[in-house]
Structures are given as structure tokens and as C-alpha cells.
Write an enzyme that holds these catalytic residues in place. Structure first.
Site, PDB file in Angstrom:
ATOM      1  N   ASP A 212      -0.527   0.765  -0.090  1.00  0.00           N
ATOM      2  CA  ASP A 212      -0.798   1.990  -0.825  1.00  0.00           C
ATOM      3  C   ASP A 212      -2.269   2.390  -0.649  1.00  0.00           C
ATOM      4  O   ASP A 212      -3.160   1.543  -0.734  1.00  0.00           O
ATOM      5  CB  ASP A 212      -0.509   1.721  -2.312  1.00  0.00           C
ATOM      6  CG  ASP A 212      -0.550   2.987  -3.146  1.00  0.00           C
ATOM      7  OD1 ASP A 212       0.246   3.891  -2.876  1.00  0.00           O
ATOM      8  OD2 ASP A 212      -1.385   3.070  -4.073  1.00  0.00           O
ATOM      9  N   GLU A 277      -0.159   3.475   4.282  1.00  0.00           N
ATOM     10  CA  GLU A 277      -0.194   4.851   3.807  1.00  0.00           C
ATOM     11  C   GLU A 277      -1.653   5.262   3.966  1.00  0.00           C
ATOM     12  O   GLU A 277      -2.489   4.958   3.126  1.00  0.00           O
ATOM     13  CB  GLU A 277       0.219   4.967   2.340  1.00  0.00           C
ATOM     14  CG  GLU A 277       0.229   6.425   1.881  1.00  0.00           C
ATOM     15  CD  GLU A 277      -0.221   6.658   0.441  1.00  0.00           C
ATOM     16  OE1 GLU A 277       0.033   7.744  -0.071  1.00  0.00           O
ATOM     17  OE2 GLU A 277      -0.851   5.781  -0.167  1.00  0.00           O
TER      18      GLU A 277
HETATM   19  C1  GLC Z   1       0.154   6.593  -3.282  1.00  0.00           C
HETATM   20  C2  GLC Z   1       1.545   6.546  -3.845  1.00  0.00           C
HETATM   21  C3  GLC Z   1       1.614   7.437  -5.043  1.00  0.00           C
HETATM   22  C4  GLC Z   1       0.628   6.939  -6.074  1.00  0.00           C
HETATM   23  C5  GLC Z   1      -0.778   6.824  -5.489  1.00  0.00           C
HETATM   24  C6  GLC Z   1      -1.685   6.021  -6.368  1.00  0.00           C
HETATM   25  O1  GLC Z   1      -0.185   7.831  -2.799  1.00  0.00           O
HETATM   26  O2  GLC Z   1       2.471   6.894  -2.854  1.00  0.00           O
HETATM   27  O3  GLC Z   1       2.903   7.496  -5.586  1.00  0.00           O
HETATM   28  O4  GLC Z   1       0.584   7.833  -7.156  1.00  0.00           O
HETATM   29  O5  GLC Z   1      -0.754   6.160  -4.247  1.00  0.00           O
HETATM   30  O6  GLC Z   1      -1.387   4.660  -6.322  1.00  0.00           O
END
Ligand code: GLC
Ligand code: CA
Length: 545
Positions: A212, A277
Site C-alpha cells: 500500500d 501500489e
Molecule cells: C491506498 C488504498 C486505499 C487507502 C490508502 C491509505 O491507496 O488503496 O484504499 O485508503 O492507501 O492507506
């Protein structure tokens, strides 16, 4: 009693290169105990469904101990399961059962921030300014005569300032909600802790991690201003995400972290992987996250922003394939996830949106690389646009008026009444209500139903697994086609598969690519050619050897 032979996991350590990964938003997938909240035992019960769908792996969104301010992306204990979702024992049983069915498990790891209920943060609050406890987070004194202004102009991704002031006068950084304080990744204890957390889950058999906010852990030294913010421009800083340089994202030092994680992953057998991500300014910078000494994949998010047009899709595909060439790893395709409006709705909603979403699925699944499906897309679920405000739970909603709840509505499984089999028989609870129109979209309603979206996905995934031309890693060949039509070929030594997508305004005749094996809408045959309707896609195959 029938005894089924479990299909073992393939021994291929490179399984992730061409895998189809199904994203499970745990809270909304299946509820085993009738409290209206999806849980790990609910997933266990539905593993045969996922095996039959034909996916290779599941990615589970966070199920760790959490006050659930941001749907579990605010973790209070990284080594345990929140009681809402089950127990560590349930998790271990799920991994064993998934593996026996040939399904791999990817878990979400949230290293950029903890929950404000994490013992480290509560200790930091108690210990006060200047303490060793505060050094694990990003505490700073404010600007102005009495420190009454935040330390810099950074904004939260969820809107508003990225700093919150404590009664003792200090401020702490949170790039997301105030309940998600950012960790200080220059602190050795933070690094050691997360290496240990990785091992904890690897020891429990997980096959990979989704990281994340993988681009966020290191902040520029001195915490400099961005200079572009809502106050000075009236536009949110997060508009620069993926487009410009931000001192809190994609700093060079973040790569040191992944270089220390990779040997840990590689020390376990069976091809353990990690997918980032990550948002970066250019494809070149995104590519730096991937490689033999860093991560295996980074999501290619461009499909999420693509519009329903040949130019837009071609650009996304060509860019992603070029990125893949730079890094020598196949790309990842994503049409929807838990943070974005579902693609049925993005493509026009209703009938049109569904037709296009079905065509887009065939487009994506014919491309080389790894495809990530978001739960419910195989049912053609649209975004739920009319949730009552008081039920919305996304923390971004209060700050920005934008909410991600509409793509997180519990999955309809069966039956005549909401929540359509989400819980055990007779249970009427679901944490968000499913619309009445979802009765016809349930898994039971679509199973064995010719032409249903579920059967379309099953057919496409079956062909994807077995067709030699789709097994070959590498590129695609674009074919000449009418305006409004995308056509490309994948080829193996003695077989070719051609994917044709009609994005234009009139039906098109398709000839010369062989026999249709799957189509998102009915084709009509005329003199040996096939008429492909508007907003539809089909795969054609032929032997070439
Ligand atoms: C990422 C996740 C999202 C979350 C954010 C903070 O973007 O996909 O759902 O709110 O991180 O952890
Ligand atoms: Ca439950």
C-alpha cells in the site's frame, strides 16, 4: 461421499507473470456469521467458486486488527486478524484450503502509516515532544510565532492539511486520515519491524504482498513545501499525483527499502512476490520499483483513467507494454479496484456501460501479463451511486464529498431478497445495502445462464489458461482495422488468437482470423464472416502450423 483431488499449486516461481489475481475486499465478499460484515470464513466457503471462476490467486485487502477508520488501511496490530474478520487460525486454514485448490494468496501490507491506535503511536503521544517514541513517526514543531501553523503546506490525499496539532503543541504528519499517522522510515526500528512482519506472513504461507502507498514511505529531507496547494491555487495538491514531483512521494531512498525486502522474499521457496501500489511522475520512474533486486510488479493504473475510445485504450496498452519492456517484467492490468468507480459505470452505466465493461474484460484478458480483477466485476456490478450519505464510511467523504463506498457494496450471491446471500441463510444484515436490481446479478442468477457476464468471464478465463497463444509472454501485434475498432493478435508457434473490439458506432464485419471462441455479445455469421456489434469484443483463433 465424493472425494475431489486437489489441484496442487504449480511449482512455477514465475506464476505471477501471467496470473489472474482476484481482489477480495474482505468486508464485502462473504459473511459467514450473519453480522453483516464479510470475513475470512466467508472467503473459505467461497474458495470453490473462485477456483471454478478460473483465477490463479486472491489479493485480500487488510484484515488486520484495526479501528476501521479507513476500511482497515489503518492497522493497529500487523500480526493479528481483527475479530470482525475472524482469527489467525481462520487465516491459516484459509491459506491451506486455498493452496489445496491451486489458489495463491496475496495479502495487503500497509507500511506508510499505522493506525493512531497502534501501540507505537499511543506511546508516542504519551511520551511527549523530543522523545524516542516520537522519533518513529513524523512529529514536528509548527511555524509562526507560537507554532500555530503547520510545519509545511502538505495536504492529505483525503483533503485538508496533512498535519494535525496535539494539545502539547507539536504536529504530526498524516498523508491520509488523521487516524493514519505516517511512520518515519529513516528510523531503523521501523525498518526492522516491517522486515519481521513480512516474515511473519511468509511463515504462514502467503504467496505475495500488495504494498500500500509503496511510493510514500520516504519524505524529502527538511520536509520542504510543495508550493502548490489549495490555499495558493484553489486546486488540491493531490492533482499532482502521478503527474508532478511531490516531496512526500517517490523519493529515491524508498528503493533502499525494497532492496532490503527482496532478499527476504527470495529466501522463501515457491515464488513469493510483491506488487506495488505506486504512483510516479513518469513510466521510467515507475519502472524503478520493478526488477530482480526490488519488486516484481507495480500496478499499471492507466486503464482506470482510460475513456471508451480506441485512442485512449491504444495509448494505455502501448505505454504499459513499453514499460514492461523497460523493466523486463510483464505488465499488470487493472480495470477496477476498491478505490475507483466501477468500470460499468465509468463506461456509461446501465445497459451501455455493461456492454462496454464486458468488451473491456475480453480486451484486458487477451493482453499479455498479469490481470487484476476486482470482486464483482465478473458479475457486471455497477457502482452504487445512491447510497444514503449517513451510511457512507469512507473517511474521504467528510473531507472532500467524494466517497469510495459505492464500489464496496457486498457481493450478491443468491436469492430474492437483499443482501442476496451475502450472509448465512436468513441473515438480513449487510454493512452497506445492495440495490434491488442486484437480484438479477447474483452469482446464482448468472450461473449456467448463457450470455451472463459470469459465464463470459468463466469462458474467457478458461481459454486464457489453455490457449497456447495466450500462454506466450511478450508483446502483441496490432492489426489494421476500421476506425473505431481495435484488433490485435497473440501468436504461438502453431496457433493465433485475435482479439477484436468494436468501439465505433456501427457493427463491423470480421473475417480471416479464424473461429470465434468467446464473444461479449452475440455475433451473426454471414458468408463465412462474423458481424461484431457495437460496444462488443470477440476472440478468434486459428491454427497456423
Ligand atoms: C491506498 C488504498 C486505499 C487507502 C490508502 C491509505 O491507496 O488503496 O484504499 O485508503 O492507501 O492507506
Ligand atoms: Ca461476518
Amino acid at each position: 461421499m465424493t472425494v475431489s483431488t486437489p489441484s496442487p499449486l504449480t511449482s512455477d516461481a514465475d506464476w505471477w507473470r501471467s496470473a489472474v489475481v482476484y481482489q477480495v475486499y474482505v468486508r464485502s465478499f462473504a459473511d459467514s456469521n450473519g453480522d453483516g460484515i464479510g470475513d475470512l470464513n466467508g472467503i473459505r466457503e467461497r474458495l470453490p467458486y473462485l477456483r471454478d471462476l478460473g483465477v490463479d490467486a486472491l489479493w485480500l485487502t487488510p484484515f488486520y486488527t484495526s479501528p476501521m477508520v479507513d476500511g482497515g488501511y489503518d492497522v493497529a496490530d500487523y500480526r493479528d486478524v481483527d475479530p470482525m474478520f475472524g482469527t489467525l487460525g481462520d487465516f491459516e486454514a484459509m491459506v491451506t484450503e486455498a493452496h489445496a485448490l491451486g489458489l495463491r494468496i496475496i495479502v495487503d501490507i500497509v507500511p506508510n502509516h499505522t493506525s493512531d491506535r497502534h501501540p507505537w503511536f499511543t506511546a508516542a503521544l504519551a511520551a511527549g515532544p523530543g522523545s524516542a517514541e516520537r522519533a518513529r513517526y513524523l512529529f514536528a514543531d509548527g511555524k509562526g510565532e507560537n507554532g500555530e501553523q503547520p510545519p509545511n503546506d502538505w495536504e492529505s490525499i483525503f483533503g485538508g492539511p496533512a498535519w494535525t496539532r496535539l494539545p502539547d503543541g507539536q504536529w504530526y504528519l498524516h498523508l491520509f486520515d488523521p487516524a493514519q499517522p505516517d511512520l518515519n522510515w529513516r528510523h531503523p526500528e521501523v525498518r526492522a519491524e516491517f522486515e519481521d512482519i513480512l516474515r511473519f506472513w511468509l511463515d504462514r504461507g502467503v504467496d505475495g504482498f500488495r504494498i500500500d502507498v509503496a511510493h510514500g514511505m520516504i519524505k524529502a529531507e527538511g520536509l520542504p513545501d510543495v508550493g502548490f496547494n489549495s490555499m495558493t491555487t484553489g486546486r488540491r495538491q493531490s492533482e499532482l499525483l502521478g503527474k508532478g514531483r511531490l516531496p512526500y512521494f517517490d523519493q529515491d531512498e524508498v528503493h533502499d527499502i525494497y532492496r532490503s525486502w527482496r532478499p527476504i522474499l527470495d529466501s522463501y521457496p515457491g515464488g513469493r512476490m510483491a506488487v506495488a501500489e505506486a504512483w510516479a511522475e513518469t513510466p521510467q520512474r515507475l519502472a524503478r520499483y520493478i526488477g530482480p533486486d526490488e519488486l516484481h510488479q507495480a500496478f499499471s493504473f492507466d486503464f482506470l483513467d482510460a475513456t471508451w475510445s480506441t485512442d485512449s485504450f491504444r495509448k494505455v496498452i502501448d505505454t504499459a507494454l513499453a514499460e514492461a519492456t523497460i523493466v523486463g517484467a510483464p505488465t499488470t492490468w487493472v480495470l477496477s479496484n476498491h478505490d475507483r468507480q466501477r468500470h460499468v459505470t465509468r463506461y456509461g452505466d446501465g445497459e451501455v456501460g455493461l456492454r462496454r465493461a464486458r468488451a473491456a474484460a475480453l480486451l484486458m484478458l487477451a493482453l499479455p501479463g498479469c490481470a487484476y480483477l476486482y470482486q464483482g466485476e465478473e458479475l457486471g456490478l455497477p457502482e452504487v451511486l445512491d447510497l444514503p450519505d449517513e451510511l457512507r464510511q469512507d473517511p474521504a467523504f467528510l473531507r472532500t464529498g467524494e466517497s469510495r463506498d459505492g464500489c464496496r457494496v457486498p457481493i450478491p450471491w443468491s436469492g430474492e431478497l437483499a443482501p442476496y446471500g451475502f450472509g448465512p441463510a436468513g441473515s438480513e444484515l449487510s454493512w452497506l445495502p445492495a440495490p434491488a436490481t442486484w437480484r438479477a446479478l447474483s452469482v446464482a442468477a448468472q450461473t449456467d445462464e448463457p450470455g451472463s457476464t459470469l459465464e463470459l468471464y468463466r469462458a474467457a478465463l478458461r481459454i486464457r489458461r489453455t490457449h497456447p497463444a495466450l500462454a506466450v509472454l511478450g508483446g502483441i501485434t496490432w492489426l489494421e482495422s476500421d476506425p473505431g475498432v481495435l484488433a490485435f493478435r497473440r501468436a504461438a508457434r502453431d496457433a493465433a488468437l485475435t482479439c477484436v473490439v468494436n468501439i465505433g458506432e456501427t457493427p463491423v464485419m470480421v473475417a480471416g482470423y479464424g473461429e470465434p471462441v468467446v464473444a461479449s455479445a452475440a455475433l451473426t455469421e454471414q458468408d463465412g464472416a462474423h458481424l461484431l456489434p457495437v460496444d462488443a469484443a470477440a476472440w478468434f483463433t486459428r491454427h497456423t502450423g
